[in-house]
Enzyme design. Structure first.
Site, PDB file in Angstrom:
ATOM      1  N   HIS A  37      -6.673  -6.955  -5.242  1.00  0.00           N
ATOM      2  CA  HIS A  37      -7.615  -5.836  -5.176  1.00  0.00           C
ATOM      3  C   HIS A  37      -8.812  -6.080  -6.086  1.00  0.00           C
ATOM      4  O   HIS A  37      -9.963  -5.772  -5.725  1.00  0.00           O
ATOM      5  CB  HIS A  37      -6.922  -4.534  -5.566  1.00  0.00           C
ATOM      6  CG  HIS A  37      -6.027  -3.982  -4.501  1.00  0.00           C
ATOM      7  ND1 HIS A  37      -4.925  -4.650  -4.038  1.00  0.00           N
ATOM      8  CD2 HIS A  37      -6.068  -2.813  -3.806  1.00  0.00           C
ATOM      9  CE1 HIS A  37      -4.318  -3.919  -3.104  1.00  0.00           C
ATOM     10  NE2 HIS A  37      -5.002  -2.807  -2.944  1.00  0.00           N
TER      11      HIS A  37
ATOM     12  N   ASP B 279      -2.634  -9.117 -14.996  1.00  0.00           N
ATOM     13  CA  ASP B 279      -3.183  -9.404 -13.671  1.00  0.00           C
ATOM     14  C   ASP B 279      -4.645  -8.957 -13.568  1.00  0.00           C
ATOM     15  O   ASP B 279      -5.433  -9.554 -12.835  1.00  0.00           O
ATOM     16  CB  ASP B 279      -2.363  -8.696 -12.592  1.00  0.00           C
ATOM     17  CG  ASP B 279      -0.884  -9.022 -12.688  1.00  0.00           C
ATOM     18  OD1 ASP B 279      -0.565 -10.101 -13.231  1.00  0.00           O
ATOM     19  OD2 ASP B 279      -0.060  -8.203 -12.254  1.00  0.00           O
TER      20      ASP B 279
ATOM     21  N   HIS C  35       0.329  -3.460 -10.762  1.00  0.00           N
ATOM     22  CA  HIS C  35       0.141  -4.752 -11.415  1.00  0.00           C
ATOM     23  C   HIS C  35       0.333  -4.583 -12.912  1.00  0.00           C
ATOM     24  O   HIS C  35       0.174  -3.484 -13.456  1.00  0.00           O
ATOM     25  CB  HIS C  35      -1.271  -5.300 -11.156  1.00  0.00           C
ATOM     26  CG  HIS C  35      -1.423  -5.987  -9.837  1.00  0.00           C
ATOM     27  ND1 HIS C  35      -1.079  -7.307  -9.625  1.00  0.00           N
ATOM     28  CD2 HIS C  35      -1.893  -5.526  -8.649  1.00  0.00           C
ATOM     29  CE1 HIS C  35      -1.340  -7.632  -8.363  1.00  0.00           C
ATOM     30  NE2 HIS C  35      -1.827  -6.572  -7.751  1.00  0.00           N
TER      31      HIS C  35
END
Length: 295
Positions: free
Chosen positions: A181, A226, A222
């Protein structure tokens, strides 16, 4: 109103047709890059689905972001996906604005070829990292006790190749470092930062990127690492920002269509004068005088 619409609609239609001809000419020259970008998006999804078979649920790791950000919970975990959808579709619409607006700086085909280059390199690095070290997923469906945390061995190669779409995309586990994302978000924001024209939108875009990163961690989709590896801080040359910087150094700059353009209206004032610009561009393509317009 009907009279205005009847008068302006043909102008808009001619503009769309002229722009379509220009973009088709560019696509004919750059279709290999465009197709390669689309294919790699599938390969990235295939790799993310494949690592799910290797995922093993376990206790969540200690995480600074989890300590400072309260957990949103499953009933509000949709917030990060909603914001990401807004970012994604806003960027897509912006890339197609040359078909409608008189003022334009980019070519749609060329900007997507450059975006696919950014995404491809970033996702290649992502695949290497999440296959190198598999972490227990912090998301709700990846935790111990969830039926979706582990996938049974595939019964056929077709099951793997189809990625169990869309369920496999929505409920994947194991593809953590680093956030996909945030790759898309940073690529879109960095692209608009360079090729966009509205300063206020650029500032808002960076603010939205920060909010998106916080929502991802708060939704427990996450770990903080990350997000840090992707790195949303503009001056920092880390992973996605470094990839964008490197590619921009290696590839030539995209042509700036705003040079010589002074109007920013939705429709041209004079259909004959304003629409002639796209016809001139198309003539240049046909005569081979636009060699500088490449990816």
């Amino acid at each position: 109103m009907p009279v205005i619409f009847a008068r302006e609609a043909p102008k808009l239609w001619r503009k769309v047709c002229a722009e379509t001809s220009t973009e088709i000419s560019l696509l004919a020259r750059n279709w290999k890059y465009f197709l390669a970008g689309l294919v790699f998006q599938y390969l990235h999804g295939l790799a993310a689905h494949g690592v799910h078979y290797l995922h093993r649920p376990g206790p969540m790791l200690q995480d600074a972001g989890f300590f400072f950000l309260p957990e949103l919970g499953q009933d509000r975990s949709y917030l990060s996906e909603t914001l990401f959808s807004v970012i994604f579709f806003s960027f897509v619409l912006w890339t197609f604005h040359p078909f409608v607006f008189q003022y334009k700086k980019i070519y749609t085909v060329l900007i997507w070829c450059r975006v696919f280059a950014y995404l491809g390199v970033s996702q290649m690095l992502r695949i290497i990292t999440f296959y190198s070290t598999l972490l227990p997923g912090p998301n709700y469906h990846c935790r111990e006790g969830s039926k979706l945390a582990r996938l049974p061995p595939p019964e056929s190669a077709l099951e793997v190749l189809l990625i169990n779409f869309p369920r496999g995309v929505m409920y994947g586990c194991g593809d953590l470092i680093f956030s996909s994302h945030m790759i898309f978000t940073l690529v879109f924001v960095r692209t608009y930062q360079k090729y966009g024209t509205k300063r206020c939108i650029k500032q808002i875009a960076w603010l939205v990127a920060v909010i998106q990163s916080l929502l991802i961690v708060a939704s427990r989709k996450h770990y903080t690492v990350d997000i840090v590896v992707a790195c949303f801080i503009f001056p920092c040359r880390y992973t996605v920002n470094l990839v964008v910087f490197f590619i921009d150094q290696k590839l030539p700059d995209l042509p700036d269509r705003s040079l010589g353009s002074t109007s920013q209206q939705l429709l041209p004032i004079s259909s004959r004068d304003k629409d002639s610009k796209n016809r001139e561009e198309l003539d240049k393509f046909r005569n081979g005088n636009s060699a500088n317009i490449t990816t």
